[in-house]
Enzyme design. Structure first.
Site, PDB file in Angstrom:
ATOM      1  N   ASP A   1      -4.496  -9.588  -8.397  1.00 26.55           N
ATOM      2  CA  ASP A   1      -4.869  -8.715  -9.512  1.00 26.55           C
ATOM      3  C   ASP A   1      -3.746  -7.872 -10.100  1.00 26.55           C
ATOM      4  OD1 ASP A   1      -4.742  -7.354  -7.117  1.00 26.55           O
ATOM      5  OD2 ASP A   1      -6.724  -6.443  -7.256  1.00 26.55           O
ATOM      6  N   GLU A  59     -18.371  -6.723  -2.860  1.00 28.78           N
ATOM      7  CA  GLU A  59     -17.020  -7.275  -2.844  1.00 28.78           C
ATOM      8  C   GLU A  59     -16.995  -8.687  -3.429  1.00 28.78           C
ATOM      9  OE1 GLU A  59     -13.891  -5.231  -0.849  1.00 28.78           O
ATOM     10  OE2 GLU A  59     -15.066  -4.786  -2.646  1.00 28.78           O
ATOM     11  N   GLU A  71       0.822  -1.208   0.000  1.00 29.31           N
ATOM     12  CA  GLU A  71       0.000   0.000   0.000  1.00 29.31           C
ATOM     13  C   GLU A  71       0.859   1.263   0.000  1.00 29.31           C
ATOM     14  OE1 GLU A  71      -3.083   0.069  -0.512  1.00 29.31           O
ATOM     15  OE2 GLU A  71      -3.805  -1.939  -0.012  1.00 29.31           O
ATOM     16  N   GLU A 101     -12.399  -0.006  -9.865  1.00 32.85           N
ATOM     17  CA  GLU A 101     -12.008  -0.931 -10.936  1.00 32.85           C
ATOM     18  C   GLU A 101     -12.985  -0.944 -12.108  1.00 32.85           C
ATOM     19  OE1 GLU A 101      -9.493  -1.726  -7.627  1.00 32.85           O
ATOM     20  OE2 GLU A 101     -11.682  -1.606  -7.717  1.00 32.85           O
TER      21      GLU A 101
END
Length: 729
Positions: free
Chosen positions: A257, A350, A116, A371
């Site tokens: 991802d 989710e 992150e 996304e």
């Protein structure tokens, strides 16, 4: 038979006509209206953060206060900075850039997520640094290879780099910004946490000239590829010490991802065709084992059987990624599926259970994720299909209706009843609002397809920036590939040499020689003076800091480290304690077989005795000065072992303090510091370079000769409506 076939054709045409009639046609004024609505959405959330939450990491939009989440470094302010430039608010951009350059300090005793912090902080600072020219910031000499935001980005990256010091080269998931990897830290890291560094670290290496960052990022990606299953799939979590998979579900969503995303984007940004080759190989396995009716399920990485038949909101990046490699049709089909989920709830949960057609239990939330709108933006840029504008308007309207609060936008806790949660993640300002704005602002500079740019002078010659083809990191921070070329690309003389050898090789050598100066005149540029504290001068210190004012290393002008046989320590100015290591191995060298433990002699000598010593005795040598930048040439100095001997000597001196005049002792905290392991990034880099275990096939580059013309970056030559590749073959 003929009439039956005609009936089917007529029915298909009727459906197509009705579908086309249902799609609204948008003109320029419509798009401008939606663009302004997206801008106001960003502005409302941004002002809410500044008023109610700064300097905390995030805004709590229901309580209208702030909270630290990822690291106590004003995360939202950094994450949102380049969005200010994208929407054209250059005045605020300049104010925040100056604030960050003068106020932010990352030297905190806090544990942070390596993943992150990299995508949000390092990526955000790099993007803002590259946007500074366009935003009218007063630039340092030598920009884009120098600058305060670039130095901040490198400072953070240096604090993260200790995570990569593992046997496999794959990083830990957590580091302490001041002390490195915490003691007892778990070695289990998700796949994305290993393979999502090449965009940020590669850009940092290209801008600063330090190869460390790009090389460790590539080594980590190569290690993942090496540990793929026999059917070409990757699991979800891996032990970075052993390479053992601890979670063996394979998918394209959470935990995996951005690894696939960075294979494509790293290939494009740094002209690394081997990464595209890895993606093509992975895509083949994904289509074979994961794909079902344009959904992508979770399967066993070793056998390919379905383990989890769900769609995850994070998977919605996939259609946009397919558009970057030119597979528009597959991307559009998957996006249609995802849009149906959005229409069912007004948001994407989710988890969405595909067989049951409902939100997954305990996975019903929508934390304002970007996304889906990301894929819509990419696909619209490639196709101009008005259906995609419909999807974008649906997303805009849903967020405005159900998520907006008096001071920001709130996470949707349950998509079934639109209950809200008191959190607004920083990516809402970094990604969601940015992609919405770019969808409707078709003339934004981000969409430049290479038709225009700016030529700037640097100390290394002229280069072209802002020509478009920006590469977004996974946090939607755009990187200008042209700016990277300014600091790492081919020089004029290299380009001319290539043109001479490749394009004019058929000329008569004598004629060519006589015309050489006339046809290819030398371009002269006036070098720009480098700033004293430029990013080019940044380094990773290999010497430990001074531990006590009464303990000094012997001064020397030599640039080599002392042999292990001779280590010297000055105590005050009146007494010197010298240690001599007597090895027990047959070679007589302390670096040889050390199965036997040698003996150490401590000898007390006065300063006069030291000065009178025979000059044939090799003097103890101090480490290089702190302002020297380390070399990455391969002939590295073995500083770690020298420092280890220094620490051992200090410990022995302390234990023998009763024999030292004045009762010299070291404080306990100093002894603890000296006994701790000192991380040496240069030694780590050399170890990773020496480990050839995970190297990719070097012949893969031959298949992509297009990417290797040094005269011009390939991103500026190909045009697939602004994207990267036309085909996967």
């Amino acid at each position: 038979m003929f009439f039956r076939r005609n009936k089917k054709i007529a029915l298909a045409l009727l459906i197509l006509v009705n579908f086309s009639a249902a799609i609204r046609k948008y003109d320029k004024s419509d798009l401008d209206g939606f663009k302004e609505e997206a801008r106001q959405m960003f502005q409302h959330a941004y002002e809410g953060y500044l008023i109610h939450a700064y300097p905390y990491d995030e805004l709590r939009p229901l309580s209208c206060d702030g909270i630290d989440t990822w690291g106590s470094y004003s995360l939202t302010l950094i994450d949102a900075l380049d969005t200010l430039a994208v929407i054209g608010n250059y005045t605020e951009f300049r104010r925040v850039a100056e604030l960050l350059a003068t106020k932010v300090n990352f030297d905190g005793n806090i544990n942070v997520s390596v993943f992150e912090t990299n995508i949000r902080i390092v990526g955000g600072l790099l993007s803002a640094h590259l946007m500074s020219h366009r935003a009218g910031v007063d630039l340092e000499p030598g920009w884009p290879c120098n600058g305060p935001l670039l130095r901040l980005a490198e400072d953070v990256a240096k604090r993260l780099i200790a995570a990569f010091d593992t046997p496999t080269g794959m990083p830990y998931g957590t580091v302490n910004l001041r002390h490195g990897v915490p003691e007892g830290e778990t070695p289990i890291t998700c796949t994305a946490g290993v393979g999502t560094f090449i965009v940020e670290f590669g850009a940092l290496s290209r801008l600063t000239g330090d190869p460390l960052y790009e090389e460790v990022a590539m080594k980590a990606m190569n290690a993942l590829y090496h540990h793929r299953s026999n059917i070409g799939l990757l699991g979800n979590h891996i032990d970075v010490l052993t390479g053992r998979w601890t979670a063996q579900d394979a998918g394209i969503g959470a935990g995996v991802d951005s690894y696939y995303e960075y294979l494509v984007k790293g290939s494009a940004l740094f002209q690394k065709p081997e990464l595209l080759r890895v993606f093509i190989e992975a895509r083949t396995a994904i289509d074979k084992y994961l794909k079902r009716d344009d959904w992508h399920l979770w399967v066993s990485m070793h056998k390919g059987q379905v383990t989890l038949p769900v769609f995850q909101s994070l998977e919605a990046y996939w259609p946009g990624l397919l558009s970057l490699v030119g597979d528009i049709n597959s991307g559009m089909r998957s996006l249609h599926n995802y849009h149906q989920v959005w229409k069912q709830y007004g948001f994407t949960p989710e988890f969405y259970n595909i067989p049951q057609g409902e939100a997954g239990t305990n996975r019903e939330s929508y934390p304002l994720r970007p996304e889906l709108i990301e894929s819509v933006m990419y696909l619209y840029r490639a196709t101009k299909d008005p259906f995609l504008l419909d999807v974008g308007v649906d997303i805009l309207r849903s967020i405005q209706h159900s998520s907006k609060t008096s001071c920001g936008y709130a996470t949707i806790k349950d998509v079934r009843d639109h209950r809200r949660e008191d959190r607004m993640e920083s990516f809402f300002l970094a990604e969601t609002t940015k992609y919405l704005y770019l969808l409707f602002d078709t003339d934004n500079f981000i969409h430049n397809n290479g038709g225009q740019g700016k030529i700037i002078n640097t100390p290394w010659g002229e280069c072209t920036i802002e020509t478009g083809n920006y590469i977004f990191n996974t946090e939607a921070h755009p990187i200008d590939p042209g700016a990277l070329q300014c600091c790492s690309g081919q020089r004029d003389m290299d380009i001319k040499a290539h043109v001479e050898s490749q394009l004019l090789a058929s000329l008569d050598p004598e004629v060519f020689s006589s015309l050489r100066g006339e046809r290819l005149p030398k371009r002269t540029t006036r070098p720009v003076q480098k700033a004293k504290n430029s990013a080019k001068q940044f380094y990773i210190p290999t010497a430990p800091p001074a531990t006590s004012p009464t303990v000094k290393k012997q001064e020397s002008t030599t640039a080599e480290f002392a042999p292990k046989e001779q280590q010297e320590l000055k105590v005050e100015d009146s007494l010197v304690v010298t240690s001599t290591l007597k090895p027990t191995n047959q070679s007589g060298h302390p670096d040889g077989d050390v199965s036997g433990v040698g003996t150490v002699e401590l000898v007390r000598r006065t300063k006069k005795e030291i000065l009178d010593v025979d000059t044939s005795t090799p003097p103890a040598i101090s480490p290089p000065p702190s302002d020297a930048r380390p070399s990455f040439s391969g002939n590295e100095q073995k500083g770690n072992s020298a420092y280890q001997n220094d620490r051992e000597l200090l410990d022995m001196t302390t234990e023998s303090s009763a024999a030292v005049e004045g009762g010299f002792t070291l404080p306990t905290f100093v002894k603890q510091f000296l006994s701790s392991k000192q991380f040496d990034p240069q030694a780590m880099l050399e170890r990773l370079r020496a480990n050839k275990r995970y190297d990719l096939n070097s012949t893969w580059s031959i298949d992509y000769q297009l990417l290797y013309c040094p005269a011009q970056p390939f991103l500026q030559r190909i045009s697939v409506i602004g994207e990267f590749y036309e085909t996967l073959s």
